[in-house]
Design an enzyme around this catalytic site. Structure first.
Site, PDB file in Angstrom:
ATOM      1  CG  HIS A  17      -2.148  -1.111   1.286  1.00  0.00           C
ATOM      2  ND1 HIS A  17      -2.009  -1.977   2.253  1.00  0.00           N
ATOM      3  CD2 HIS A  17      -2.757  -1.499   0.293  1.00  0.00           C
ATOM      4  CE1 HIS A  17      -2.983  -2.671   2.205  1.00  0.00           C
ATOM      5  NE2 HIS A  17      -3.328  -2.077   1.070  1.00  0.00           N
ATOM      6  CE  LYS A  41     -11.010  -7.495   1.881  1.00  0.00           C
ATOM      7  NZ  LYS A  41     -10.177  -6.750   1.923  1.00  0.00           N
ATOM      8  NE  ARG A  90      -3.236  -7.600  -4.389  1.00  0.00           N
ATOM      9  CZ  ARG A  90      -3.470  -8.235  -3.830  1.00  0.00           C
ATOM     10  NH1 ARG A  90      -2.862  -8.927  -2.672  1.00  0.00           N
ATOM     11  NH2 ARG A  90      -5.031  -8.015  -4.116  1.00  0.00           N
ATOM     12  CB  SER A 128      -3.941  -6.425   4.714  1.00  0.00           C
ATOM     13  OG  SER A 128      -4.182  -5.251   4.143  1.00  0.00           O
TER      14      SER A 128
HETATM   15  N1  COA Z   1      -0.248  -4.311  -2.175  1.00  0.00           N
HETATM   16  C1  COA Z   1      -0.605  -4.904  -1.114  1.00  0.00           C
HETATM   17  N2  COA Z   1      -1.923  -5.359  -0.971  1.00  0.00           N
HETATM   18  C2  COA Z   1      -2.705  -4.775  -1.946  1.00  0.00           C
HETATM   19  C3  COA Z   1      -2.145  -4.066  -2.418  1.00  0.00           C
HETATM   20  C4  COA Z   1      -1.010  -3.482  -2.743  1.00  0.00           C
HETATM   21  N3  COA Z   1      -0.769  -2.724  -4.405  1.00  0.00           N
HETATM   22  N4  COA Z   1      -3.163  -3.365  -3.496  1.00  0.00           N
HETATM   23  C5  COA Z   1      -4.835  -4.238  -2.994  1.00  0.00           C
HETATM   24  N5  COA Z   1      -3.954  -4.874  -2.102  1.00  0.00           N
HETATM   25  C6  COA Z   1      -4.816  -5.993  -0.416  1.00  0.00           C
HETATM   26  C7  COA Z   1      -6.009  -5.890   0.169  1.00  0.00           C
HETATM   27  O1  COA Z   1      -4.297  -5.698   1.313  1.00  0.00           O
HETATM   28  C8  COA Z   1      -6.279  -6.326   0.530  1.00  0.00           C
HETATM   29  O2  COA Z   1      -6.197  -7.338   0.946  1.00  0.00           O
HETATM   30  P1  COA Z   1      -6.742  -8.161   1.986  1.00  0.00           P
HETATM   31  O3  COA Z   1      -8.070  -8.892   1.798  1.00  0.00           O
HETATM   32  O4  COA Z   1      -6.026  -9.279   2.985  1.00  0.00           O
HETATM   33  O5  COA Z   1      -7.953  -7.524   3.310  1.00  0.00           O
HETATM   34  C9  COA Z   1      -6.825  -7.259  -0.994  1.00  0.00           C
HETATM   35  O6  COA Z   1      -6.053  -6.711  -1.693  1.00  0.00           O
HETATM   36  C10 COA Z   1      -7.628  -6.647  -1.791  1.00  0.00           C
HETATM   37  O7  COA Z   1      -7.482  -5.000  -1.887  1.00  0.00           O
HETATM   38  P2  COA Z   1      -8.871  -3.741  -1.993  1.00  0.00           P
HETATM   39  O8  COA Z   1      -9.175  -4.242  -3.137  1.00  0.00           O
HETATM   40  O9  COA Z   1      -8.092  -2.349  -1.950  1.00  0.00           O
HETATM   41  O10 COA Z   1     -10.067  -4.077  -1.241  1.00  0.00           O
HETATM   42  P3  COA Z   1     -10.620  -3.735   0.525  1.00  0.00           P
HETATM   43  O11 COA Z   1     -11.261  -4.558   0.803  1.00  0.00           O
HETATM   44  O12 COA Z   1      -9.001  -3.117   0.605  1.00  0.00           O
HETATM   45  O13 COA Z   1     -11.157  -2.355  -0.065  1.00  0.00           O
HETATM   46  C11 COA Z   1     -12.750  -1.253  -0.981  1.00  0.00           C
HETATM   47  C12 COA Z   1     -12.178  -2.519  -1.314  1.00  0.00           C
HETATM   48  C13 COA Z   1     -13.025  -0.440   0.244  1.00  0.00           C
HETATM   49  C14 COA Z   1     -12.112  -0.038  -1.957  1.00  0.00           C
HETATM   50  C15 COA Z   1     -14.145  -1.835  -1.465  1.00  0.00           C
HETATM   51  O14 COA Z   1     -14.835  -2.285  -0.857  1.00  0.00           O
HETATM   52  C16 COA Z   1     -15.565  -0.327  -1.743  1.00  0.00           C
HETATM   53  O15 COA Z   1     -15.399   0.491  -1.910  1.00  0.00           O
HETATM   54  N6  COA Z   1     -16.321  -0.266  -0.464  1.00  0.00           N
HETATM   55  C17 COA Z   1     -17.263   1.194   0.010  1.00  0.00           C
HETATM   56  C18 COA Z   1     -18.274   0.710  -0.959  1.00  0.00           C
HETATM   57  C19 COA Z   1     -18.697   0.079  -2.738  1.00  0.00           C
HETATM   58  O16 COA Z   1     -18.290   1.863  -3.108  1.00  0.00           O
HETATM   59  N7  COA Z   1     -18.705  -0.175  -3.004  1.00  0.00           N
HETATM   60  C20 COA Z   1     -18.526  -0.232  -4.561  1.00  0.00           C
HETATM   61  C21 COA Z   1     -19.761  -0.943  -5.325  1.00  0.00           C
HETATM   62  S1  COA Z   1     -20.687  -1.813  -4.792  1.00  0.00           S
END
Ligand code: COA
Length: 159
Positions: A17, A41, A90, A128
């Site tokens: 991140h 989550k 990724r 994560s």
């Molecule tokens: N390096 C390391 N880890 C990374 C990464 C990177 N460059 N990019 C993503 N990841 C990891 C994250 O840590 C996460 O790991 P985990 O599943 O072990 O926790 C995973 O990859 C998924 O990341 P991401 O796609 O960013 O998901 P997130 O859960 O962290 O965030 C939101 C997702 C919060 C952005 C998304 O759910 C959201 O926008 N929610 C609000 C509601 C909404 O508007 N929904 C969309 C309309 S339906």
């Protein structure tokens, strides 16, 4: 001003991140790291803890701000008049889900553009969940997360 929003649950923030935030901060005038609640989550760290960890590791980046938000990302974007979302990619496996999210967000607020930044090769495997798995078994977190966060994460697992 070109403002980019980097959303995620950051539970906890990893070196992957921080890599994306650092590179985005060189591309945009301001980067807003939006710590959002992902209903699918069950976070280990509270929203306040996740925001605080991100503030700690980005304090040297002057154009980075960390905020918390619950609800739809598209609403957060509209309310603040932001239009650019940054997402790190990724692997090919990230693409389908990210593409779906990008199109959903754009359908909900048509000014949104999602910009994908490829992960640096050394962080392609990182998530994560991986960090939590390693910490649970008292593994070495130093290659995975910013060093300031290691004691905080390990103490959550009783070490
Ligand atoms: N390096 C390391 N880890 C990374 C990464 C990177 N460059 N990019 C993503 N990841 C990891 C994250 O840590 C996460 O790991 P985990 O599943 O072990 O926790 C995973 O990859 C998924 O990341 P991401 O796609 O960013 O998901 P997130 O859960 O962290 O965030 C939101 C997702 C919060 C952005 C998304 O759910 C959201 O926008 N929610 C609000 C509601 C909404 O508007 N929904 C969309 C309309 S339906």
């Amino acid at each position: 001003m070109k403002v980019a929003v980097y959303p995620g649950s950051f539970d906890p923030c990893t070196n992957g991140h921080l890599d994306i935030i650092t590179r985005a901060s060189g591309l945009f005038e301001k980067v807003v790291v939006a710590v959002l609640i992902n209903e699918k989550k069950h976070p280990l760290f509270s929203l306040e803890e996740r925001v605080d960890m991100l503030k700690t590791v980005t304090r040297h980046l002057e154009n980075v701000e960390v905020v918390a938000f619950s609800g739809l990302l598209a609403d957060f974007m509209r309310q603040n008049n932001y239009s650019i979302i940054i997402k790190g990619l990724r692997a090919v496996s990230d693409f389908e889900y990210e593409f779906q999210m990008a199109l959903t967000n754009r359908t909900l607020f048509d000014k949104i553009e999602t910009v994908f930044i490829p992960s640096s090769s050394e962080f392609m495997f990182l998530s994560s969940s991986i960090v939590k798995e390693v910490a649970k078994y008292n593994g070495d977190l130093t290659p995975l997360v910013p060093k300031e966060l290691v004691p905080r994460i390990m103490s959550r697992f009783g070490y």
